[in-house]
Every structure is written in structure tokens, then in C-alpha cells.
Design a protein around this motif. Sequence first.
Motif, PDB file in Angstrom:
ATOM      1  N   LEU A 166       4.612   2.262  -6.701  1.00 30.39           N
ATOM      2  CA  LEU A 166       3.326   1.587  -6.859  1.00 30.39           C
ATOM      3  C   LEU A 166       3.086   1.163  -8.313  1.00 30.39           C
ATOM      4  O   LEU A 166       2.545   0.094  -8.566  1.00 30.39           O
ATOM      5  N   VAL A 200       6.783   7.188  -3.984  1.00 35.22           N
ATOM      6  CA  VAL A 200       5.838   6.122  -3.634  1.00 35.22           C
ATOM      7  C   VAL A 200       4.949   5.801  -4.838  1.00 35.22           C
ATOM      8  O   VAL A 200       4.737   4.627  -5.170  1.00 35.22           O
ATOM      9  N   ASP A 201       4.451   6.813  -5.523  1.00 36.63           N
ATOM     10  CA  ASP A 201       3.629   6.594  -6.715  1.00 36.63           C
ATOM     11  C   ASP A 201       4.421   5.857  -7.798  1.00 36.63           C
ATOM     12  O   ASP A 201       3.910   4.937  -8.439  1.00 36.63           O
ATOM     13  N   GLU A 258       6.246  11.422  -1.914  1.00 34.83           N
ATOM     14  CA  GLU A 258       4.974  10.906  -2.426  1.00 34.83           C
ATOM     15  C   GLU A 258       5.103  10.502  -3.896  1.00 34.83           C
ATOM     16  O   GLU A 258       4.558   9.482  -4.327  1.00 34.83           O
ATOM     17  N   THR A 304       0.851  -1.186   0.000  1.00 38.92           N
ATOM     18  CA  THR A 304       0.000   0.000   0.000  1.00 38.92           C
ATOM     19  C   THR A 304       0.890   1.240   0.000  1.00 38.92           C
ATOM     20  O   THR A 304       2.090   1.171   0.280  1.00 38.92           O
ATOM     21  N   LYS A 305       0.269   2.360  -0.249  1.00 42.80           N
ATOM     22  CA  LYS A 305       0.979   3.636  -0.229  1.00 42.80           C
ATOM     23  C   LYS A 305       1.601   3.892   1.148  1.00 42.80           C
ATOM     24  O   LYS A 305       2.762   4.296   1.244  1.00 42.80           O
TER      25      LYS A 305
END
Length: 91
Positions: A84, A80-81, A77, A16-17
Amino acid sequence: MGRKVTVYKPTSVLYTKDQLMTIFKSHDADGDGKLSREELKKAFKYLGSRWCSYRAEQALRCTDANDDGYIDEKELEKLVDYTLERRYTIV
């Protein structure tokens, strides 16, 4: 009569994020609030990347907005994206 045997196949679950955020923050070895290339390399190795040096370089290239060679809190962030999108899984 034979016994019924149930076979379970291992499954993979995507990170998960929040989990990725925690993992990257935990790899800030010197506690300066930024991730260096070496810290990123270790984080991607932890995530199971086969080519952690390559992945760290690509992550920096794609997410280091100010081009200082580090991923700071503002850029985290985006990192992280980026991660993902590569669909890392918990095995």
C-alpha cells in the motif's frame, strides 16, 4: 455550431487492503499458506511492477519477520501494508 465533445481522462484507483490480500493469497501457487520469492515476484508482476524481482526481494527483506524466506499468514498483513505504501493502482 459545433458539437460539444467531452474528453474523459483515464484515472487510476489505488488497490484496497482487501484487494491486495486477495491478490497475494491467489499467488500462493502450491497452497502451502506461504509466499515464496517466486510467488511474490509473480504477484508484483500482476500488480504492474516494472522491477518485480527487485520488489519481491525488498518485500521479503521488509516483511519476513522470522527470516525463513517466505511470507506466511502472520506476515501477510505487513506485506499488504508495504505494498500500500508503494501506491499500486488499478489501471
